[in-house]
Scaffold this active site. Structure first.
Site, PDB file in Angstrom:
ATOM      1  N   CYS A 121       1.038  -1.200  -0.045  1.00 51.99           N
ATOM      2  CA  CYS A 121       0.085  -0.036  -0.061  1.00 51.99           C
ATOM      3  C   CYS A 121       0.914   1.228  -0.140  1.00 51.99           C
ATOM      4  CB  CYS A 121      -0.909  -0.134   1.396  1.00 51.99           C
ATOM      5  SG  CYS A 121      -0.193  -0.564   2.626  1.00 51.99           S
ATOM      6  N   HIS A 236      -2.581   6.290   4.663  1.00 55.18           N
ATOM      7  CA  HIS A 236      -1.279   6.639   4.856  1.00 55.18           C
ATOM      8  C   HIS A 236      -0.949   7.869   4.354  1.00 55.18           C
ATOM      9  CE1 HIS A 236      -0.992   2.593   6.103  1.00 55.18           C
ATOM     10  NE2 HIS A 236      -0.385   1.934   4.994  1.00 55.18           N
TER      11      HIS A 236
HETATM   12  N1  LIG Z   1      -4.661  -3.572   5.174  1.00 61.99           N
HETATM   13  C1  LIG Z   1      -3.661  -3.108   4.453  1.00 61.99           C
HETATM   14  O1  LIG Z   1      -3.834  -1.794   4.096  1.00 61.99           O
HETATM   15  C2  LIG Z   1      -3.237  -3.867   3.162  1.00 61.99           C
HETATM   16  C3  LIG Z   1      -2.755  -3.130   2.219  1.00 61.99           C
HETATM   17  C4  LIG Z   1      -2.121  -4.089   1.036  1.00 61.99           C
HETATM   18  C5  LIG Z   1      -2.022  -5.255   1.362  1.00 61.99           C
HETATM   19  N2  LIG Z   1      -2.431  -5.778   2.580  1.00 61.99           N
HETATM   20  C6  LIG Z   1      -1.970  -7.455   2.509  1.00 61.99           C
HETATM   21  O2  LIG Z   1      -3.375  -7.860   2.319  1.00 61.99           O
HETATM   22  C7  LIG Z   1      -3.426  -9.126   3.371  1.00 61.99           C
HETATM   23  C8  LIG Z   1      -4.714  -8.988   4.415  1.00 61.99           C
HETATM   24  O3  LIG Z   1      -4.507  -7.975   5.152  1.00 61.99           O
HETATM   25  P1  LIG Z   1      -5.841  -7.380   5.893  1.00 61.99           P
HETATM   26  O4  LIG Z   1      -5.343  -6.099   6.575  1.00 61.99           O
HETATM   27  O5  LIG Z   1      -7.125  -7.497   5.212  1.00 61.99           O
HETATM   28  O6  LIG Z   1      -5.656  -8.574   7.217  1.00 61.99           O
HETATM   29  P2  LIG Z   1      -7.100  -9.210   8.237  1.00 61.99           P
HETATM   30  O7  LIG Z   1      -7.814  -7.699   8.719  1.00 61.99           O
HETATM   31  O8  LIG Z   1      -6.264  -9.499   9.321  1.00 61.99           O
HETATM   32  O9  LIG Z   1      -7.638 -10.145   7.347  1.00 61.99           O
HETATM   33  C9  LIG Z   1      -6.945 -11.405   7.011  1.00 61.99           C
HETATM   34  C10 LIG Z   1      -8.042 -12.077   6.234  1.00 61.99           C
HETATM   35  O10 LIG Z   1      -7.301 -13.308   5.814  1.00 61.99           O
HETATM   36  C11 LIG Z   1      -8.409 -14.761   6.379  1.00 61.99           C
HETATM   37  N3  LIG Z   1      -7.498 -15.688   6.515  1.00 61.99           N
HETATM   38  C12 LIG Z   1      -6.549 -15.847   7.520  1.00 61.99           C
HETATM   39  N4  LIG Z   1      -6.071 -17.018   7.405  1.00 61.99           N
HETATM   40  C13 LIG Z   1      -6.459 -17.823   6.466  1.00 61.99           C
HETATM   41  C14 LIG Z   1      -6.574 -19.058   6.016  1.00 61.99           C
HETATM   42  N5  LIG Z   1      -5.690 -20.132   6.475  1.00 61.99           N
HETATM   43  N6  LIG Z   1      -7.373 -19.551   5.062  1.00 61.99           N
HETATM   44  C15 LIG Z   1      -8.326 -18.621   4.466  1.00 61.99           C
HETATM   45  N7  LIG Z   1      -8.349 -17.084   4.935  1.00 61.99           N
HETATM   46  C16 LIG Z   1      -7.566 -16.828   6.044  1.00 61.99           C
HETATM   47  C17 LIG Z   1      -9.068 -13.877   7.571  1.00 61.99           C
HETATM   48  O11 LIG Z   1     -10.158 -14.809   7.764  1.00 61.99           O
HETATM   49  P3  LIG Z   1     -10.846 -14.852   9.123  1.00 61.99           P
HETATM   50  O12 LIG Z   1     -11.676 -13.526   9.487  1.00 61.99           O
HETATM   51  O13 LIG Z   1     -11.580 -16.107   9.141  1.00 61.99           O
HETATM   52  O14 LIG Z   1      -9.630 -15.173  10.083  1.00 61.99           O
HETATM   53  C18 LIG Z   1      -9.390 -12.722   7.018  1.00 61.99           C
HETATM   54  O15 LIG Z   1     -10.686 -12.768   6.237  1.00 61.99           O
HETATM   55  C19 LIG Z   1      -2.190  -9.134   4.152  1.00 61.99           C
HETATM   56  O16 LIG Z   1      -1.111 -10.207   3.424  1.00 61.99           O
HETATM   57  C20 LIG Z   1      -1.592  -7.733   4.058  1.00 61.99           C
HETATM   58  O17 LIG Z   1      -0.176  -7.617   3.905  1.00 61.99           O
HETATM   59  C21 LIG Z   1      -2.957  -5.277   3.393  1.00 61.99           C
END
Ligand SMILES: NC(=O)c1ccc[n+]([C@@H]2O[C@H](COP(=O)([O-])OP(=O)(O)OC[C@H]3O[C@@H](n4cnc5c(N)ncnc54)[C@H](OP(=O)(O)O)[C@@H]3O)[C@@H](O)[C@H]2O)c1
Length: 341
Positions: A121, A236
């Site tokens: 991001c 950000h």
């Molecule tokens: N947040 C940002 O601004 C941002 C920006 C760019 C990229 N990212 C990337 O995007 C990804 C997710 O980020 P987030 O911020 O959305 O995190 P988050 O809020 O913690 O969400 C994680 C998601 O992944 C799912 N998950 C976890 N373990 C899993 C498994 N074994 N099988 C299937 N689904 C699973 C979770 O499901 P449950 O609810 O069932 O646990 C939840 O839906 C990360 O890799 C992060 O680096 C994030």
């Protein structure tokens, strides 16, 4: 994939108005969320765990379930016939995987072998702001300091900021669980981790490496980054110092950026007009202001770049990649498998 997460729920929001014909949308999350309802386009979808028949027959998967999940499941989904647009860092620097910011390097998507990576991001919003400068004047060096919101770490991190803020206002001393230190009423000069004795964090390395890959530059492009976590929920902010190859005045830079789709110039500092994180929240554009000459160096500009990390920094760009793949008929295109390793 990751439908219950901070990014996944934003993807569903953005996908509802995407220019892609959708016959069916399936929400995947972990086993923990099986059966949980998530909102999509005025109705609800029931979350399913990954595996078995559930991954058959999918054309396109937008994944934000974490790096280890993408490492395992992206190749399996590709084998099952899908194109995967992946938000995690796992595939981004892989030679066979294009790293695409729409409006910046769309043509890179043409060479995909089943996986297209969505950049970090922090990198994403910066390259959106820098691409017009890169094209018009060339760039020799970038020095960026970030002020990153907690939603960049996901839902638990947003909860931690809220809980800590409430506790501190009540005179309590809360524990830090998600971040290495108390994040409420604080500034932490560490985003992600320090790997193998490196004195840059993994986030800082992503900014440096991904910027070069997206712009198609080598080591001749100097990039130096310091990534900092601040107690902001979403959005950000970045202080970017950019040294160009050719002369570019602040006025020329403002005009150049203002013409570019996806960028909004907000730059009348004397009137208190400059981008704020709260202005960026919920917007798909990148906001740029405080454009000024750096008096300490030739051909150098300073600017303030703000974006919603969950929108253009993640969900919006992922959905725009999906639209691009659809428009260019790259979803069902023949492909060879990604080399693992
Ligand atoms: N947040 C940002 O601004 C941002 C920006 C760019 C990229 N990212 C990337 O995007 C990804 C997710 O980020 P987030 O911020 O959305 O995190 P988050 O809020 O913690 O969400 C994680 C998601 O992944 C799912 N998950 C976890 N373990 C899993 C498994 N074994 N099988 C299937 N689904 C699973 C979770 O499901 P449950 O609810 O069932 O646990 C939840 O839906 C990360 O890799 C992060 O680096 C994030």
């Amino acid at each position: 994939m990751g439908a219950t997460g901070a990014v996944g729920s934003t993807i569903l929001e953005v996908l509802a108005r995407a220019r892609i014909p959708l016959s069916e949308v399936v929400a995947f999350a972990s086993e923990r969320s099986a059966g949980k309802q998530v909102e999509f386009d005025g109705s609800t979808l029931e979350c399913r765990p990954l595996g078995g028949d559930a991954i058959e027959g999918l054309d396109l998967v937008i994944s934000s379930a974490g790096g280890s999940v993408s490492a395992e499941w992206a190749p399996r989904l590709v084998d099952a016939g899908a194109v995967v647009v992946d938000n995690t860092s796992y595939w981004r620097m892989h030679d066979d995987v294009p790293l695409v910011v729409t409006g910046v390097n769309d043509d890179a998507a043409r060479d995909h072998h089943g996986i297209v990576a969505n950049p970090n991001c922090t990198t994403m919003q910066m390259v959106v702001a820098l691409k017009p400068i890169w094209d018009a004047a060339g760039i020799e060096r970038i020095v960026v300091s970030t002020y990153q919101s907690v939603s960049g770490t996901g839902r638990r991190a947003v909860d931690e900021l809220r809980t800590q803020s409430r506790a501190l206002l009540e005179g309590e001393h809360p524990e830090a669980e998600v971040f290495p230190h108390q994040v409420a009423f604080n500034v932490i000069p560490q985003v992600e981790t320090f790997a193998d004795g490196d004195d840059y964090t993994t986030e800082e390395r992503k900014v440096m490496n991904e910027t070069r890959k997206i712009l198609g530059a080598g080591d001749e492009l100097g990039v130096s980054s310091t990534c900092v976590r601040v107690p902001v929920v979403t959005g950000h902010s970045e202080s970017v110092n950019v040294q160009t190859r050719e002369e570019l005045s602040p006025e020329q830079c403002r005009k150049l950026l203002a013409r570019h789709p996806g960028i909004v110039v907000m730059d009348a500092p004397g009137e208190g007009i400059y981008p704020l994180a709260i202005d960026a929240e919920g917007r798909d554009e990148v906001l740029v202001g405080r454009i000024r000459s750096d008096p300490s160096r030739e051909r150098c500009l300073n600017m303030w770049v703000v974006g919603d990390n969950l929108r253009k920094g993640a969900a919006t760009n992922a959905v725009q990649i999906a639209e691009l793949l659809h428009e260019r008929e790259l979803i069902r295109a023949p492909r060879r498998p990604v080399r693992i390793g």
